[in-house]
Design a protein around this motif. Structure first.
Motif, PDB file in Angstrom:
ATOM      1  N   ARG A  98      23.715 -35.268 -33.952  1.00 25.45           N
ATOM      2  CA  ARG A  98      23.994 -34.837 -35.330  1.00 25.45           C
ATOM      3  C   ARG A  98      25.388 -34.248 -35.468  1.00 25.45           C
ATOM      4  O   ARG A  98      26.050 -34.441 -36.489  1.00 25.45           O
ATOM      5  N   GLU A  99      25.868 -33.536 -34.432  1.00 24.51           N
ATOM      6  CA  GLU A  99      27.249 -33.035 -34.454  1.00 24.51           C
ATOM      7  C   GLU A  99      28.230 -34.209 -34.517  1.00 24.51           C
ATOM      8  O   GLU A  99      29.179 -34.196 -35.293  1.00 24.51           O
ATOM      9  N   THR A 111      25.994 -29.307 -25.911  1.00 21.17           N
ATOM     10  CA  THR A 111      24.584 -28.951 -25.853  1.00 21.17           C
ATOM     11  C   THR A 111      23.859 -29.936 -24.948  1.00 21.17           C
ATOM     12  O   THR A 111      24.354 -31.040 -24.705  1.00 21.17           O
ATOM     13  N   ASP A 147      20.738 -30.797 -25.830  1.00 21.38           N
ATOM     14  CA  ASP A 147      19.766 -31.374 -26.759  1.00 21.38           C
ATOM     15  C   ASP A 147      20.376 -32.615 -27.409  1.00 21.38           C
ATOM     16  O   ASP A 147      21.356 -32.515 -28.155  1.00 21.38           O
ATOM     17  N   GLN A 175      19.416 -34.627 -29.811  1.00 17.17           N
ATOM     18  CA  GLN A 175      19.418 -34.686 -31.277  1.00 17.17           C
ATOM     19  C   GLN A 175      20.526 -33.796 -31.859  1.00 17.17           C
ATOM     20  O   GLN A 175      21.245 -34.216 -32.760  1.00 17.17           O
ATOM     21  N   GLU A 176      20.662 -32.602 -31.327  1.00 19.32           N
ATOM     22  CA  GLU A 176      21.719 -31.696 -31.788  1.00 19.32           C
ATOM     23  C   GLU A 176      23.099 -32.299 -31.520  1.00 19.32           C
ATOM     24  O   GLU A 176      23.978 -32.284 -32.380  1.00 19.32           O
ATOM     25  N   TYR A 177      23.285 -32.847 -30.321  1.00 14.89           N
ATOM     26  CA  TYR A 177      24.543 -33.487 -29.954  1.00 14.89           C
ATOM     27  C   TYR A 177      24.847 -34.650 -30.906  1.00 14.89           C
ATOM     28  O   TYR A 177      25.954 -34.766 -31.431  1.00 14.89           O
TER      29      TYR A 177
END
Length: 143
Positions: A54-55, A46, A48, A50-52
């Protein structure tokens, strides 16, 4: 000695991909051998941050039983580079509490993950040094 790490350049033929991991050894302090690890992901899932992050944090928690996130937040570096930081606490079997700081950056379609482990005391001293190194980080080109 230069404060920069421009040690080599290598041309990769078609089909080869740079999956660089850099390991910077720091001082031994309070029984902890400090280090900073930088992982470079040239094909993040991604754009993003934050998304990266959190993964990746979820993956870390899966492989480190008993680790817990004690802090996570977005931050801005250099005034315009978005980053995401997490601090986790982990007590290894038979060991002392370890605090892992994780900082994620995505810039120009490349993700950078910085990792450092600290004691509770050195999180406030050597952790600040890690922050300073990351604040001074300048991504290169992907050419």
């Amino acid at each position: 000695m230069s404060p920069y790490n421009n040690q080599f350049r290598i041309e990769l033929p078609e089909g080869w991909e740079d999956q660089t991991v850099h390991y910077f050894m720091g001082p031994l302090d309070s029984g902890v051998q400090h280090s900073l690890t930088l992982f470079i992901d040239r094909r993040p899932s991604t754009s993003d941050v934050q998304e990266y992050a959190r993964e990746r944090i979820a993956q870390t928690l899966e492989i480190m039983p008993g680790m817990e996130v004690i802090k996570e937040e977005g931050k801005t570096l250099h005034g315009d580079m978005e980053a995401y930081e997490a601090v986790c606490k982990w007590i290894p079997p038979g060991g002392s509490p370890t605090y892992r700081k994780l900082v994620y950056i995505i810039k120009d379609k490349t993700a950078y993950t910085f990792t450092g482990d600290f004691s509770k005391r050195t999180l406030k001293t050597r952790g600040v040094q890690m922050d300073s190194m990351i604040e001074g980080f300048t991504p290169g080109t992907n050419e």
